[in-house]
Each structure stands twice: as C-alpha cells, then as structure tokens.
Design a protein around this motif. Structure first.
Motif, PDB file in Angstrom:
ATOM      1  N   UNK A   8      34.530  61.698  -6.817  1.00 46.69           N
ATOM      2  CA  UNK A   8      34.034  62.186  -5.715  1.00 46.69           C
ATOM      3  C   UNK A   8      32.556  62.240  -5.792  1.00 46.69           C
ATOM      4  N   UNK A  44      42.755  60.635   2.658  1.00 47.56           N
ATOM      5  CA  UNK A  44      42.739  59.908   3.506  1.00 47.56           C
ATOM      6  C   UNK A  44      41.424  59.047   3.955  1.00 47.56           C
ATOM      7  N   UNK A  45      40.765  59.529   2.811  1.00 51.11           N
ATOM      8  CA  UNK A  45      39.390  59.977   2.912  1.00 51.11           C
ATOM      9  C   UNK A  45      39.017  57.997   2.234  1.00 51.11           C
ATOM     10  N   UNK A  46      39.265  58.568   0.326  1.00 50.84           N
ATOM     11  CA  UNK A  46      38.602  57.778  -0.320  1.00 50.84           C
ATOM     12  C   UNK A  46      39.758  56.433  -0.461  1.00 50.84           C
ATOM     13  N   UNK A 102      38.526  64.629 -10.188  1.00 51.03           N
ATOM     14  CA  UNK A 102      38.592  64.617  -8.995  1.00 51.03           C
ATOM     15  C   UNK A 102      36.838  64.855  -8.695  1.00 51.03           C
ATOM     16  N   UNK A 118      44.365  67.180  -2.873  1.00 52.04           N
ATOM     17  CA  UNK A 118      43.414  67.282  -2.362  1.00 52.04           C
ATOM     18  C   UNK A 118      42.284  66.907  -0.942  1.00 52.04           C
ATOM     19  N   UNK A 119      43.387  66.216  -0.494  1.00 47.60           N
ATOM     20  CA  UNK A 119      43.857  65.222   0.769  1.00 47.60           C
ATOM     21  C   UNK A 119      42.669  64.282   1.267  1.00 47.60           C
ATOM     22  N   UNK A 120      41.780  63.951  -0.482  1.00 49.45           N
ATOM     23  CA  UNK A 120      41.210  63.193  -0.797  1.00 49.45           C
ATOM     24  C   UNK A 120      41.815  61.868  -0.482  1.00 49.45           C
ATOM     25  N   UNK A 170      31.779  58.683  -5.563  1.00 44.95           N
ATOM     26  CA  UNK A 170      31.938  57.675  -4.641  1.00 44.95           C
ATOM     27  C   UNK A 170      30.696  57.815  -3.786  1.00 44.95           C
ATOM     28  N   UNK A 171      30.364  59.029  -3.287  1.00 46.83           N
ATOM     29  CA  UNK A 171      29.178  59.436  -2.725  1.00 46.83           C
ATOM     30  C   UNK A 171      27.890  59.261  -2.607  1.00 46.83           C
ATOM     31  N   UNK A 223      28.088  55.626  -1.697  1.00 50.48           N
ATOM     32  CA  UNK A 223      28.096  55.627  -0.776  1.00 50.48           C
ATOM     33  C   UNK A 223      26.996  55.299  -0.147  1.00 50.48           C
ATOM     34  N   UNK A 259      41.323  68.932 -11.370  1.00 53.17           N
ATOM     35  CA  UNK A 259      39.784  68.722 -10.225  1.00 53.17           C
ATOM     36  C   UNK A 259      38.884  68.742 -10.978  1.00 53.17           C
ATOM     37  N   UNK A 260      38.692  69.228 -11.789  1.00 52.76           N
ATOM     38  CA  UNK A 260      36.534  68.321 -13.090  1.00 52.76           C
ATOM     39  C   UNK A 260      36.474  67.060 -12.387  1.00 52.76           C
TER      40      UNK A 260
END
Lengths: 94, 136
Positions: free
Chosen positions: A56, A89-91, A52, A85-87, A59-60, A63, A49-50
């Motif tokens: 993230x 779908x978005x990344x 990720x 992590x459900x990421x 990416x933000x 963006x 998670x660290x």
C-alpha cells in the motif's frame, strides 16, 4: 523465505511469505522503484497486514509520482486477504 | 488436549510459529490448507503483542486445540499492561487505498477470519482466544 525478483520494464515477481519479519527488507527494495510497476504474485504464498502495508505504501508513493502499480496472478487465498482488507476495490488487481 | 509452546517476542519467531502450526494440523489430520488463516491470525495477534504490550519482556505462549471441525488459538502474554484487542477501533475499508492510514488492519483481518475473538486480563497476564470453524 521471501524474494523479490526484478525484470525488464518495471516487472517484479514476489515469491514466498511476505510477513512482518520480511516486510522491512522488502520495503527497502520497493523504495528503489520509480516507474510504472507490474507485480507478478503467482508465487506469493502468504501475506499479512505487514505485507499489505508495504504494498500500500509503495502504491501511494508511485501514485504520487504519477505511476501505476498493478498486481497480477494472485493466488485466491492471498487475494482473500486483500478482499478482507477492502483493498481489492482500490488497488489494481488482475 | 492441545499443544502449547513459548516463542521469543520478536518477528523472527514467525517462521518457527508457522512450523508449529503446520505440525499441529498434521498431527490432528486437519487439512493443511487451514494453515494460511491460522498463521495469519497468529501473526497479527503475536506482532501486536510484540509492538504494543507495555512492559512485555517474556516469551509469548501460543496454544492450539482442535479437530477437523474447529480450531482454537490462544496467545498468552505474561506480566504486561492490559491491551484489549477486542476494543481496537474498526478499520473503514471503504476509505480509498491512497487515503489509508497505517494501523488497525491486523486486528481487522483477525475479525474477518475468526468466528470468535475474546480477551482476558488477569494477574497482569493477557490472554487472547480465537476460534475458527474449519470448513473443508
């Protein structure tokens, strides 16, 4: 051991284990980027998670600057972590 | 009989912990491919203890037990305030990446991987027990 190699035209290659012990150093390097980025993950062996979190965050930030941040060639077990992590779908993952 | 070892409560312990897991799996004849998720579960719980366990000053004990069918991972933190990881609020994975706030993702990953996650607090010691069925 974790490494970020930088190439031409916003190409990055990640290799090794992106865990909590490596994430701060990795973020410092990622924070120097301000262009569209393609990240080759073929040699990325492990992510937590660290890891990720810093991808993230990058990416933000990109963006917000109007740039893309694309992850390519991910090993299935690493991709699973993005899926958990459900990421995925978005990344932008190819 | 499982294996137990104590590790200093800082992120630099992760490399040695990963070696501890690999050695355990090899000794039990368990497919090394299971190391990835075992490492991930342990890292998320270990770093959570390092970051959030109030009063934590002692090394953290990690225990591994299992065979080719099931792996049991135990983390024990001594003389700390209670922090029940089973009560951490679930992460909304439907929130777009650009709107995500930091926090909670590590425990979410543990929940995704583990078949069971239990917390016990007794005599100021926190114990987290995770089981994972191994499917080759």
């Amino acid at each position: 051991m974790f490494e970020i190699q930088t190439g031409e035209g916003g190409y990055l290659k990640l290799s090794g284990r992106l865990d909590a012990a490596e994430s701060e150093r990795a973020l410092t390097q990622l924070n120097t980027l301000s262009q569209p980025i393609t990240v080759d993950c073929s040699d990325l062996e492990y992510i937590s998670s660290a890891g990720l979190g810093i991808l993230l965050q990058t990416y933000k930030r990109l963006l917000g600057l109007g740039h893309t941040f694309k992850l390519v060639n991910m090993q299935p077990r690493v991709r699973n972590v993005f899926t958990y992590a459900g990421l995925d779908k978005f990344l932008l993952i190819e | 009989m499982g294996e137990r070892q104590r590790f200093p409560r800082n992120f630099n312990s992760l490399k040695v912990i990963s070696e501890f897991v690999a050695a355990f799996l090899a000794a039990r004849g368990i497919d090394p491919a299971h190391a990835f998720e075992a490492d991930l579960v342990i890292e998320e719980l270990f770093t959570n203890m390092v970051k959030y366990a109030g009063g934590g000053a002692h090394d953290i004990e990690i225990g591994l037990e299992g065979d080719r069918d099931v792996l049991t991972i135990t983390l024990r933190d001594f003389d700390v305030d209670a922090f029940d990881v089973t009560r951490v609020r679930p992460v909304d994975t439907c929130t777009p990446a650009g709107e995500r706030q930091p926090g909670g993702l590590g425990i979410h990953l543990v929940r995704q991987i583990a078949d069971s996650l239990e917390y016990e607090y007794k005599d100021r010691n926190s114990t987290i027990t995770v089981t994972k069925k191994l499917r080759s």
